[in-house]
Design a protein around this motif. Structure first.
Motif, PDB file in Angstrom:
ATOM      1  N   ASP A   3       0.865  -1.177   0.000  1.00 34.07           N
ATOM      2  CA  ASP A   3       0.000   0.000   0.000  1.00 34.07           C
ATOM      3  C   ASP A   3       0.900   1.225   0.000  1.00 34.07           C
ATOM      4  N   PHE A   4       1.038   1.875  -1.152  1.00 36.55           N
ATOM      5  CA  PHE A   4       1.858   3.084  -1.238  1.00 36.55           C
ATOM      6  C   PHE A   4       1.090   4.277  -0.669  1.00 36.55           C
ATOM      7  N   HIS A   5       1.648   4.909   0.357  1.00 32.83           N
ATOM      8  CA  HIS A   5       1.034   6.115   0.909  1.00 32.83           C
ATOM      9  C   HIS A   5       1.588   7.379   0.268  1.00 32.83           C
ATOM     10  N   ALA A   6       2.658   7.249  -0.489  1.00 37.44           N
ATOM     11  CA  ALA A   6       3.210   8.385  -1.227  1.00 37.44           C
ATOM     12  C   ALA A   6       3.788   7.867  -2.527  1.00 37.44           C
ATOM     13  N   THR A  50      10.918   7.682 -13.563  1.00 35.60           N
ATOM     14  CA  THR A  50      10.986   6.692 -12.490  1.00 35.60           C
ATOM     15  C   THR A  50       9.870   6.921 -11.488  1.00 35.60           C
ATOM     16  N   VAL A  51       9.331   5.835 -10.945  1.00 38.01           N
ATOM     17  CA  VAL A  51       8.344   5.918  -9.881  1.00 38.01           C
ATOM     18  C   VAL A  51       9.043   5.674  -8.546  1.00 38.01           C
ATOM     19  N   TYR A  52       8.858   6.595  -7.622  1.00 39.68           N
ATOM     20  CA  TYR A  52       9.361   6.471  -6.259  1.00 39.68           C
ATOM     21  C   TYR A  52       8.147   6.315  -5.354  1.00 39.68           C
ATOM     22  N   GLY A  53       8.106   5.247  -4.566  1.00 35.90           N
ATOM     23  CA  GLY A  53       6.941   5.019  -3.723  1.00 35.90           C
ATOM     24  C   GLY A  53       7.319   4.682  -2.299  1.00 35.90           C
ATOM     25  N   TYR A  54       6.576   5.267  -1.350  1.00 34.02           N
ATOM     26  CA  TYR A  54       6.763   4.890   0.047  1.00 34.02           C
ATOM     27  C   TYR A  54       5.758   3.807   0.390  1.00 34.02           C
ATOM     28  N   GLY A  88       7.140  -0.205   5.433  1.00 38.45           N
ATOM     29  CA  GLY A  88       8.028   0.847   5.893  1.00 38.45           C
ATOM     30  C   GLY A  88       9.305   0.953   5.087  1.00 38.45           C
ATOM     31  N   VAL A  89       9.181   0.932   3.762  1.00 42.11           N
ATOM     32  CA  VAL A  89      10.366   0.942   2.906  1.00 42.11           C
ATOM     33  C   VAL A  89      10.115   1.795   1.661  1.00 42.11           C
ATOM     34  N   LEU A  90      11.157   2.418   1.182  1.00 43.04           N
ATOM     35  CA  LEU A  90      11.096   3.144  -0.084  1.00 43.04           C
ATOM     36  C   LEU A  90      11.339   2.165  -1.222  1.00 43.04           C
ATOM     37  N   ARG A  91      10.489   2.219  -2.253  1.00 46.67           N
ATOM     38  CA  ARG A  91      10.655   1.363  -3.430  1.00 46.67           C
ATOM     39  C   ARG A  91      10.757   2.244  -4.672  1.00 46.67           C
ATOM     40  N   VAL A  92      11.553   1.784  -5.628  1.00 47.64           N
ATOM     41  CA  VAL A  92      11.811   2.561  -6.844  1.00 47.64           C
ATOM     42  C   VAL A  92      11.677   1.645  -8.053  1.00 47.64           C
ATOM     43  N   SER A  93      11.009   2.146  -9.101  1.00 45.01           N
ATOM     44  CA  SER A  93      10.816   1.353 -10.321  1.00 45.01           C
ATOM     45  C   SER A  93      10.951   2.232 -11.553  1.00 45.01           C
TER      46      SER A  93
END
Length: 287
Positions: A128-131, A138-142, A147-152
């Motif tokens: 569940d991305f809250h941000a 690039t997509v940056y998602g919290y 509780g982790v930053l993910r990048v795609s």
């Protein structure tokens, strides 16, 4: 080595912990002129295709026209992280409408018809991305679930980066390696694309938006709007958004700012000095 930022402290728990951990309850329901229910706002954007304001809420995405009319454009799902990335193209996350067979956590979802329909692209059932931020292709998602930053870079495969307790993130429009995150101790900075964050410091803010290099905006827990021209090192208050605690912030450029608070969605065309209400929301109890 990953840096984990200390969990949300009591001083900011009223807002930060609620948004970080609670997804299922409303913060209040208002009515527009069309008798359309409006509850807690998750995200804001303007579609270049039609110029309308789109408001992601606990009960669907609402489109607001310049004349003040509004309509729900799709289902009544709970849209969390939300961003407009191009004409008719939105990215989001959240939870499905009641009765849906979709994943409880929808992962990264995309709409290519201005929010009418959505498709899960990746991480359905786990995230569940809250941000969500889209920059440099690039997509940056919290990921609030873990509780982790993910990048795609392709919206289907993801690189897991720093673990942190944050409410929002922002990405420099000039430097894909420079990221900021709002934490209970202030704004935390990463210079390596979110692999590590320093300790939060300075101005305590809830949400961030970074449209141009010299116009980084942040909103504090009381609705005060602040601007930084030096990558978040120093901040200057430019005004106050009406309505109390903030719910979302999107700066479209250096002067045009959208912000949601407890009682409405507001727009500024002068860098935050003055605001006009675009959509009312009633102040409810809790998240």
């Amino acid at each position: 080595m990953k840096t984990r930022i200390r969990p949300i402290a009591a001083l900011t728990a009223v807002l930060l912990a609620a948004v970080l951990t609670a997804c299922s309850a409303d913060s209040g329901t208002g009515k527009t002129g069309d008798d359309l229910a409006v509850s807690h706002v998750r995200g804001l954007g303007v579609d270049p295709a039609d110029g309308r304001l789109y408001v992601a809420t606990h009960q669907g995405v609402i489109a607001v026209s310049a004349n003040g009319s509004s309509e729900r454009v799709g289902d009544t799902a709970d849209y969390m992280g939300f961003t407009v990335i191009g004409p008719k193209t939105f990215l989001g996350s959240g939870h499905p409408a009641e009765g849906s067979s979709d994943h409880a956590n929808r992962g990264l979802i995309q709409s290519t018809d201005s929010g009418k329909t959505w498709k899960t692209l990746s991480l359905g059932g786990t995230t569940d991305f809250h941000a969500l931020r889209y920059a440099h292709g690039t997509v940056y998602g919290y990921d609030s679930t873990n509780g982790v930053l993910r990048v795609s870079t392709n919206r289907t495969t993801w690189d897991s980066r720093a673990e942190l307790a944050a409410l929002d993130i922002a990405v420099s429009p000039n430097d894909p390696g420079l990221l900021l995150a709002t934490t209970e101790s202030g704004v935390a900075k990463s210079t390596d694309g979110g692999r590590k964050f320093g300790k939060g410091s300075g101005q305590v803010l809830a949400f961030l938006s970074w449209p141009t290099a010299d116009a980084l905006y942040g909103i504090d827990l009381a609705g005060g709007l602040h601007r930084s021209t030096d990558n978040g090192t120093t901040w200057k208050k430019t005004g106050t958004v009406p309505g109390g605690q903030p719910q979302a912030l999107t700066a479209l450029d250096a002067n045009r700012i959208l912000a949601a608070t407890q009682d409405g969605v507001y727009e500024s065309r002068d860098g935050g000095k003055t605001f006009t209400e675009r959509l009312p929301i009633s102040a409810g109890q809790g998240h």
